[in-house]
Design a protein around this motif. Structure first.
Motif, PDB file in Angstrom:
ATOM      1  N   ARG A 155       0.839  -1.197   0.000  1.00 33.98           N
ATOM      2  CA  ARG A 155       0.000   0.000   0.000  1.00 33.98           C
ATOM      3  C   ARG A 155       0.879   1.254   0.000  1.00 33.98           C
ATOM      4  NH1 ARG A 155      -3.577  -2.011   3.224  1.00 33.98           N
ATOM      5  NH2 ARG A 155      -2.606  -1.353   5.161  1.00 33.98           N
ATOM      6  N   ASN A 158       2.597   1.544  -3.469  1.00 36.53           N
ATOM      7  CA  ASN A 158       1.660   2.020  -4.489  1.00 36.53           C
ATOM      8  C   ASN A 158       1.316   3.490  -4.290  1.00 36.53           C
ATOM      9  OD1 ASN A 158       1.502  -0.374  -5.989  1.00 36.53           O
ATOM     10  ND2 ASN A 158      -0.019  -1.222  -4.587  1.00 36.53           N
ATOM     11  N   SER A 159       1.218   3.906  -3.060  1.00 31.27           N
ATOM     12  CA  SER A 159       0.964   5.311  -2.757  1.00 31.27           C
ATOM     13  C   SER A 159       2.132   6.182  -3.242  1.00 31.27           C
ATOM     14  CB  SER A 159       0.751   5.483  -1.249  1.00 31.27           C
ATOM     15  OG  SER A 159       0.610   6.822  -0.910  1.00 31.27           O
ATOM     16  N   GLU A 160       3.341   5.713  -3.042  1.00 36.28           N
ATOM     17  CA  GLU A 160       4.522   6.457  -3.496  1.00 36.28           C
ATOM     18  C   GLU A 160       4.557   6.508  -5.024  1.00 36.28           C
ATOM     19  OE1 GLU A 160       8.268   8.542  -3.415  1.00 36.28           O
ATOM     20  OE2 GLU A 160       6.483   8.438  -2.157  1.00 36.28           O
ATOM     21  N   ILE A 161       4.221   5.418  -5.681  1.00 31.26           N
ATOM     22  CA  ILE A 161       4.176   5.401  -7.142  1.00 31.26           C
ATOM     23  C   ILE A 161       3.135   6.397  -7.641  1.00 31.26           C
ATOM     24  CG2 ILE A 161       3.505   4.000  -9.146  1.00 31.26           C
ATOM     25  CD1 ILE A 161       4.848   1.605  -7.662  1.00 31.26           C
ATOM     26  N   ASP A 162       1.975   6.409  -7.014  1.00 36.57           N
ATOM     27  CA  ASP A 162       0.937   7.374  -7.394  1.00 36.57           C
ATOM     28  C   ASP A 162       1.425   8.806  -7.189  1.00 36.57           C
ATOM     29  OD1 ASP A 162      -0.816   5.377  -8.137  1.00 36.57           O
ATOM     30  OD2 ASP A 162      -2.001   5.450  -6.281  1.00 36.57           O
ATOM     31  N   ARG A 163       2.112   9.057  -6.077  1.00 39.72           N
ATOM     32  CA  ARG A 163       2.644  10.396  -5.806  1.00 39.72           C
ATOM     33  C   ARG A 163       3.629  10.805  -6.897  1.00 39.72           C
ATOM     34  NH1 ARG A 163       6.863  12.992  -4.216  1.00 39.72           N
ATOM     35  NH2 ARG A 163       8.159  11.168  -3.862  1.00 39.72           N
ATOM     36  N   LYS A 165       3.742   9.796  -9.916  1.00 43.68           N
ATOM     37  CA  LYS A 165       3.007   9.992 -11.167  1.00 43.68           C
ATOM     38  C   LYS A 165       2.131  11.235 -11.135  1.00 43.68           C
ATOM     39  CE  LYS A 165       2.624   5.153 -12.585  1.00 43.68           C
ATOM     40  NZ  LYS A 165       1.654   4.056 -12.830  1.00 43.68           N
ATOM     41  N   LYS A 167      -0.479  11.630  -9.075  1.00 41.84           N
ATOM     42  CA  LYS A 167      -1.870  11.257  -8.785  1.00 41.84           C
ATOM     43  C   LYS A 167      -2.249  11.497  -7.333  1.00 41.84           C
ATOM     44  CE  LYS A 167      -2.055   7.690 -12.325  1.00 41.84           C
ATOM     45  NZ  LYS A 167      -2.248   6.258 -12.591  1.00 41.84           N
ATOM     46  N   ALA A 168      -1.315  11.878  -6.510  1.00 40.48           N
ATOM     47  CA  ALA A 168      -1.623  12.042  -5.085  1.00 40.48           C
ATOM     48  C   ALA A 168      -1.529  13.482  -4.664  1.00 40.48           C
ATOM     49  CB  ALA A 168      -0.668  11.218  -4.239  1.00 40.48           C
TER      50      ALA A 168
END
Length: 168
Positions: A155, A158-163, A165, A167-168
Motif C-alpha cells: 500500500r 503504491n501510494s509512493e508510485i501514485d505520488r 506519477k 496522482k496524489a
C-alpha cells in the motif's frame, strides 16, 4: 569481418550501456537500504532506528563494492547473495571502467559487437534479478520481524508510485 559500427548498432550500444548504469544504481540504492535494515534488525555497526536516516545519507554514497564489504562484515547475509553480488560487481567494473580499454576494438567485428552486447544485457538482467532478490529479502525480514505486513508495504509502495506519477 571488420567494419565500422553503424548508427543503429551504436544507438543500441549507448542505450544498453545507459540502462546498465541505471539498473546498477537501483541495486546500489536497494543494497544501501537493505544494509540499514539488516543493521537495525540485528544491531550491527551502531545503526539504530533513531540514526538510520543520518547513516543512510552517508552509506548511500558508497560504491557497490563498498556496500558488499559492509554487508559481508555483518555476517547476516546469505553467502549465495554475496557471491551473486561479487559476480555482479566484477561485471560492473568491466562496464564502468574497462570495457572501452579492454574490448573497444571488438566493436569493429560482428562477433565482438555481439559479445559486447551480450555482456551489457546480462548485466542489466543480473541487476534486475539482484534487485528483486534484495526486495524479497527485505520483505521477508520486515514481515517476519513483525514491523509491517506485506499489504501495508505494498500500500505504501503504491501510494509512493501514485505520488511520483502526480496522482496524489
Amino acid at each position: 569481418m571488420r567494419r565500422e559500427i553503424n548508427s543503429e548498432e551504436l544507438g543500441f550500444f549507448y542505450r544498453a550501456t545507459g540502462e546498465a548504469i541505471w539498473q546498477l544504481q537501483y541495486v546500489e540504492d536497494a543494497l544501501c537500504k537493505f544494509y540499514i535494515i539488516v543493521c537495525i534488525h540485528f544491531g550491527c555497526d551502531g545503526i539504530t532506528r533513531e540514526n538510520a536516516e543520518m547513516n543512510q545519507k552517508q552509506i548511500g554514497r558508497k560504491t557497490l563494492g563498498q556496500l558488499i564489504g559492509l554487508l559481508e562484515r555483518t555476517e547476516r547475509v546469505q553467502s549465495s547473495m554475496l557471491s551473486d553480488l561479487k559476480e555482479f560487481n566484477s561485471l560492473r567494473k568491466w562496464i564502468v571502467h574497462n570495457s572501452m580499454r579492454e574490448n573497444g576494438q571488438d566493436l569493429y567485428t560482428d562477433h565482438g559487437r555481439d559479445e559486447f552486447a551480450k555482456k551489457l544485457l546480462v548485466f542489466s538482467e543480473m541487476a534486475r534479478s539482484i534487485h528483486n532478490g534484495i526486495s524479497d529479502s527485505l520483505m521477508h525480514l520486515v514481515t517476519t520481524a513483525g514491523h509491517a505486513t506485506e499489504e501495508q508495504i505494498m500500500r505504501m509502495a503504491n501510494s509512493e508510485i501514485d505520488r511520483l506519477k502526480g496522482k496524489a
